[in-house]
Scaffold this motif. Structure first.
Motif, PDB file in Angstrom:
ATOM      1  N   GLN A 114      68.417   0.631 -12.928  1.00  0.00           N
ATOM      2  CA  GLN A 114      68.206  -0.751 -13.376  1.00  0.00           C
ATOM      3  C   GLN A 114      67.173  -0.797 -14.495  1.00  0.00           C
ATOM      4  O   GLN A 114      67.355  -1.489 -15.497  1.00  0.00           O
ATOM      5  CB  GLN A 114      67.763  -1.630 -12.194  1.00  0.00           C
ATOM      6  N   LYS A 115      66.084  -0.038 -14.326  1.00  0.00           N
ATOM      7  CA  LYS A 115      65.031  -0.013 -15.344  1.00  0.00           C
ATOM      8  C   LYS A 115      65.564   0.550 -16.663  1.00  0.00           C
ATOM      9  O   LYS A 115      65.289   0.009 -17.732  1.00  0.00           O
ATOM     10  CB  LYS A 115      63.844   0.821 -14.850  1.00  0.00           C
ATOM     11  N   LEU A 116      66.350   1.625 -16.582  1.00  0.00           N
ATOM     12  CA  LEU A 116      66.957   2.201 -17.789  1.00  0.00           C
ATOM     13  C   LEU A 116      67.879   1.192 -18.471  1.00  0.00           C
ATOM     14  O   LEU A 116      67.879   1.071 -19.697  1.00  0.00           O
ATOM     15  CB  LEU A 116      67.749   3.460 -17.434  1.00  0.00           C
ATOM     16  N   LYS A 117      68.652   0.487 -17.659  1.00  0.00           N
ATOM     17  CA  LYS A 117      69.573  -0.517 -18.198  1.00  0.00           C
ATOM     18  C   LYS A 117      68.787  -1.603 -18.938  1.00  0.00           C
ATOM     19  O   LYS A 117      69.154  -2.000 -20.041  1.00  0.00           O
ATOM     20  CB  LYS A 117      70.387  -1.123 -17.045  1.00  0.00           C
ATOM     21  N   GLU A 118      67.687  -2.063 -18.329  1.00  0.00           N
ATOM     22  CA  GLU A 118      66.861  -3.097 -18.954  1.00  0.00           C
ATOM     23  C   GLU A 118      66.230  -2.581 -20.245  1.00  0.00           C
ATOM     24  O   GLU A 118      66.174  -3.302 -21.243  1.00  0.00           O
ATOM     25  CB  GLU A 118      65.775  -3.570 -17.975  1.00  0.00           C
ATOM     26  N   GLN A 119      65.743  -1.324 -20.211  1.00  0.00           N
ATOM     27  CA  GLN A 119      65.154  -0.742 -21.419  1.00  0.00           C
ATOM     28  C   GLN A 119      66.182  -0.638 -22.532  1.00  0.00           C
ATOM     29  O   GLN A 119      65.895  -0.922 -23.692  1.00  0.00           O
ATOM     30  CB  GLN A 119      64.562   0.642 -21.124  1.00  0.00           C
ATOM     31  N   LYS A 120      67.399  -0.235 -22.181  1.00  0.00           N
ATOM     32  CA  LYS A 120      68.467  -0.118 -23.189  1.00  0.00           C
ATOM     33  C   LYS A 120      68.770  -1.495 -23.776  1.00  0.00           C
ATOM     34  O   LYS A 120      68.926  -1.634 -24.990  1.00  0.00           O
ATOM     35  CB  LYS A 120      69.720   0.487 -22.575  1.00  0.00           C
ATOM     36  N   GLU A 121      68.831  -2.511 -22.915  1.00  0.00           N
ATOM     37  CA  GLU A 121      69.085  -3.872 -23.399  1.00  0.00           C
ATOM     38  C   GLU A 121      67.988  -4.309 -24.361  1.00  0.00           C
ATOM     39  O   GLU A 121      68.272  -4.894 -25.409  1.00  0.00           O
ATOM     40  CB  GLU A 121      69.194  -4.850 -22.226  1.00  0.00           C
ATOM     41  N   GLN A 122      66.734  -4.018 -23.996  1.00  0.00           N
ATOM     42  CA  GLN A 122      65.609  -4.363 -24.867  1.00  0.00           C
ATOM     43  C   GLN A 122      65.706  -3.630 -26.213  1.00  0.00           C
ATOM     44  O   GLN A 122      65.460  -4.211 -27.266  1.00  0.00           O
ATOM     45  CB  GLN A 122      64.266  -4.039 -24.193  1.00  0.00           C
ATOM     46  N   MET A 123      66.066  -2.348 -26.154  1.00  0.00           N
ATOM     47  CA  MET A 123      66.211  -1.573 -27.384  1.00  0.00           C
ATOM     48  C   MET A 123      67.336  -2.137 -28.245  1.00  0.00           C
ATOM     49  O   MET A 123      67.198  -2.240 -29.470  1.00  0.00           O
ATOM     50  CB  MET A 123      66.468  -0.090 -27.070  1.00  0.00           C
TER      51      MET A 123
END
Length: 105
Positions: free
Chosen positions: A38-47
């Motif tokens: 989930q954290k990776l997904k959120e980071q990717k979305e932010q990027m």
């Protein structure tokens, strides 16, 4: 033999306890993995959002630069048209005349 029964019960209890602990550890691992995903997904979305903003900024800057170049050309054309109407000649012609005059000096 009661001793055998006692050992068997003890073994079953230990086996059951180990199985519970393993299941708890597995659940913790799955929970941790899901949280990491989930954290990776959120980071990717932010990027992705940041990259999109950067691209929009670059496009806006390029458009402004193009408009400024366009405006400069348009203004230069208008300036030269005015000079021609006034009988002064274009800026380039004046520079050529100045250069010829400098050579004569």
């Amino acid at each position: 033999n009661p001793e055998d029964l006692k050992d068997k019960n003890l073994f079953e209890a230990v086996k059951s306890n180990v199985a519970k602990q393993m299941e708890e550890e597995k659940m913790k691992a799955v929970t941790g993995l899901n949280a990491a995903k989930q954290k990776l997904k959120e980071q990717k979305e932010q990027m992705d959002i940041q990259m999109e903003k950067n691209m929009e900024t670059q496009i806006t800057t390029m458009r402004k630069d193009m408009n400024m170049e366009l405006d400069d050309e348009t203004m230069e054309e208008q300036f030269n048209e005015m000079r021609e109407k006034l009988g002064i000649g274009t800026e380039e012609e004046e520079e050529e005349e100045d250069a010829v005059a400098d050579d004569e000096d």
